[in-house]
Design an enzyme around this catalytic site. Structure first.
Site, PDB file in Angstrom:
ATOM      1  N   HIS A 256       2.808  -2.993  16.809  1.00 27.22           N
ATOM      2  CA  HIS A 256       2.443  -3.648  15.548  1.00 27.22           C
ATOM      3  C   HIS A 256       1.106  -4.364  15.648  1.00 27.22           C
ATOM      4  CE1 HIS A 256       6.887  -3.650  14.018  1.00 27.22           C
ATOM      5  NE2 HIS A 256       6.302  -2.481  13.948  1.00 27.22           N
ATOM      6  N   ASP A 273      -3.129   3.565  12.086  1.00 23.13           N
ATOM      7  CA  ASP A 273      -1.921   3.740  11.271  1.00 23.13           C
ATOM      8  C   ASP A 273      -2.204   3.000   9.975  1.00 23.13           C
ATOM      9  OD1 ASP A 273       0.559   3.681  10.049  1.00 23.13           O
ATOM     10  OD2 ASP A 273       1.668   3.183  11.871  1.00 23.13           O
ATOM     11  N   ASP A 284       1.650   6.715   4.435  1.00 15.70           N
ATOM     12  CA  ASP A 284       1.785   6.159   5.787  1.00 15.70           C
ATOM     13  C   ASP A 284       1.331   7.225   6.788  1.00 15.70           C
ATOM     14  OD1 ASP A 284       2.576   4.777   8.026  1.00 15.70           O
ATOM     15  OD2 ASP A 284       4.730   4.835   7.601  1.00 15.70           O
ATOM     16  N   GLU A 418       6.848  10.693  12.873  1.00 18.49           N
ATOM     17  CA  GLU A 418       5.852   9.943  13.618  1.00 18.49           C
ATOM     18  C   GLU A 418       6.192   9.716  15.092  1.00 18.49           C
ATOM     19  OE1 GLU A 418       5.727   5.707  12.556  1.00 18.49           O
ATOM     20  OE2 GLU A 418       7.007   6.163  10.840  1.00 18.49           O
ATOM     21  N   ARG A 439       0.020   8.132  18.619  1.00 18.07           N
ATOM     22  CA  ARG A 439       1.060   8.415  17.612  1.00 18.07           C
ATOM     23  C   ARG A 439       0.433   9.355  16.588  1.00 18.07           C
ATOM     24  NH1 ARG A 439       2.516   3.719  16.714  1.00 18.07           N
ATOM     25  NH2 ARG A 439       1.478   3.043  14.818  1.00 18.07           N
ATOM     26  N   GLU A 441       1.426  10.727  12.710  1.00 23.94           N
ATOM     27  CA  GLU A 441       2.387  10.467  11.637  1.00 23.94           C
ATOM     28  C   GLU A 441       1.965  11.136  10.339  1.00 23.94           C
ATOM     29  OE1 GLU A 441       2.710   6.295  10.518  1.00 23.94           O
ATOM     30  OE2 GLU A 441       4.625   6.673   9.543  1.00 23.94           O
TER      31      GLU A 441
HETATM   32  N1  GLY Z   1       3.088   2.013   9.240  1.00 24.45           N
HETATM   33  C1  GLY Z   1       4.408   1.605   9.432  1.00 24.45           C
HETATM   34  C2  GLY Z   1       5.199   2.639  10.086  1.00 24.45           C
HETATM   35  O1  GLY Z   1       4.665   3.646  10.520  1.00 24.45           O
HETATM   36  O2  GLY Z   1       6.385   2.549  10.152  1.00 24.45           O
HETATM   37 MN    MN Z   2       5.803   5.059   9.374  1.00 24.72          MN
HETATM   38 MN    MN Z   3       2.694   4.231   9.985  1.00 28.12          MN
END
Ligand code: GLY
Ligand code: MN
Ligand code: MN
Length: 471
Positions: A256, A273, A284, A418, A439, A441
């Site tokens: 985070h 992200d 997202d 993700e 990551r 996503e």
């Molecule tokens: N950006 C928040 C998540 O990927 O859960």
């Molecule tokens: Mn997410």
């Molecule tokens: Mn995210």
């Protein structure tokens, strides 16, 4: 006569559900304004449930739906003095024509009108444990109804959680929502492209004598965050859907992390992200790229594992599969990859099945592979199959617990996919992988046959990212 709006149709669905449950009335406030300091507020964001049923974004508003289908709105009254300072208000006179509600009153009349709306209804529905003080407010109104029993008013006999009804509705996106989600995904993808391009440009030595708009200063995380925000707003998105993560180098291993001031150093990766919110709907996206546009061999090795994990998850994101199937597919690929490249020692950890059973993969992959997405980035909706019986299952720590089976995916659901790998320095972990965090996503809409990735306007393959950043 004009056609009912999406909001009228959704209200009609709620009314029908109330009727099916034996009648009653549903009430729903929007979100409160939130003070920041002195006379400044945080930027206002409506309540998602309220917006879903009204399309109305003004604070201090309430909606009441009766089983008969009648909808009543309470909103701020017109007030010339306040409108000079804070902006134009719709007001109760214009609300019925504008929002398709049957009646509208000033929010100042809430305590007077609400007991009248609650009287002689057999049940009251409102969102439980969502709005501070709402239960007390409802109690107050019910008390007023009870005080009028001698004049024949009857008090509702039961209370129900309105979220339960709305969560199920919101889980399956309608055509109106899908169109906005696709656009939000496209805007966010464009923002990721711009951030990658800026990163490459800032790390490239300037051509002699070239005129350039690229900032000639030490490249930092906030430069890329600014690029994202610029691209969101330039295309009409109202705000980021959540606080953007722009994590340079080792910061990518902090799940985070927020965009901050760290330098983008050649040879390191950057994990972004970030996604915009457009007309109340989120996107997202995560991409991880080499800040100077060229993956090192170690970075590419791990990147390919994460991408293969995402592909495995995408392949099982289809109607009839369970919500957990993409996670299980991704985790298997990641765990196998960890053994193949020596993040996990095969002699110590055994086969991929052993690693999945022991949970040893959690050292490098400690989150789930997705979540529902919609109006809220982590959207509402039951993750287990409604109406199914609990069964005995192992939890994350290997303890046997009773759990309902995971949700069956259906066309119209939207979820993120993700997977990631996060390698913190540790004994036994090959040094070449230390501090690499990756990551990938995307946002997937479950379709009739499989899924549609709404966020692929930004490249995801390592070669394509490098090509984009060379351009
Ligand atoms: N950006 C928040 C998540 O990927 O859960
Ligand atoms: Mn997410
Ligand atoms: Mn995210």
């Amino acid at each position: 006569m004009s056609l009912p709006t999406v909001y009228q149709k959704r209200r009609a669905t709620i009314a029908k559900a109330l009727k099916a449950a034996g009648g009653g009335v549903a009430l729903l406030p929007t979100a409160p304004e939130c003070p920041r300091n002195r006379d400044a507020d945080f930027s206002y964001r409506h309540d998602s449930y309220f917006y879903y049923l009204t399309g109305f974004t003004e604070p201090a508003s309430w909606l009441v739906i009766e089983a008969s289908g009648k909808a009543t709105l309470f909103c701020r009254p017109k007030d010339l003095e306040r409108e000079i300072w804070d902006g134009i208000r719709l007001g109760p006179t214009a609300a019925p024509a504008s929002l398709g509600v049957d009646e509208a009153f000033s929010v100042d009349a809430l305590d007077e009108k609400m007991p009248l709306l609650l009287a002689n209804q057999n049940a009251v529905w409102f969102p439980f444990a969502t709005h501070k003080g709402l239960e007390t407010q409802v109690d107050g109104w019910l008390n007023t109804v009870r005080a009028r029993v001698r004049s024949g008013a009857e008090c509702p006999q039961s209370q129900h959680d309105l979220c339960k009804l709305l969560d199920e509705m919101r889980l399956i996106k309608d055509a109106h929502e899908i169109a906005i989600l696709r656009r939000a995904g496209a805007i966010s993808a464009g923002a990721h492209v711009r951030a990658m391009q800026l990163s490459a440009a800032m790390l490239r030595p300037p051509a002699k004598g070239a005129l350039t708009k690229v900032p000639r200063e030490v490249p930092r995380e906030y430069h890329l965050e600014a690029e994202l925000l610029h691209e969101f707003r330039r295309h009409g998105a109202q705000a980021p859907a959540y606080t953007s993560i722009v994590a340079a180098g080792a910061n990518a291993c902090i799940l985070h992390y927020r965009a901050d001031t760290a330098e983008l150093k050649a040879g390191e990766l950057c994990l972004i992200d970030a996604g915009c919110e457009l007309h109340g709907y989120a996107s997202d996206i995560t991409r991880t790229f080499p800040v100077n546009g060229k993956f090192t061999p170690a970075q590419r090795t791990l990147y390919e594992i994460v991408l293969a994990a995402q592909e495995a998850a995408i392949a099982v994101t289809q109607p009839g599969k369970r919500f957990t199937d993409p996670h299980d597919a991704a985790t298997r690929v990641l765990a196998q990859g960890m053994l193949d490249v020596g993040l996990l020692d095969q002699k110590k950890h055994g086969t991929v099945d052993d690693v999945l059973a022991s949970g040893a993969y959690r050292q490098f992959y400690m989150h789930r592979t997705g979540h529902w997405m919609g109006m809220d980035v982590h959207d509402c909706g039951d993750y287990t199959e409604p109406g199914s019986k609990p069964r005995e299952e192992k939890d994350a720590l290997g303890k046997m617990v009773m759990k309902k089976p995971p949700r069956i995916l259906r066309s119209g659901m939207v979820l993120t996919i993700e997977p990631g790998l996060y390698v913190r320095p540790a004994k036994g972990v090959p040094k070449k992988f230390w501090n690499i965090g990756i990551r990938i996503e995307d946002d997937a809409l479950v379709t009739a046959k499989g899924c549609e990735l709404m966020t692929r306007g930004v490249p995801v393959k390592a070669d394509e990212i490098e090509a984009l950043m060379r351009g």
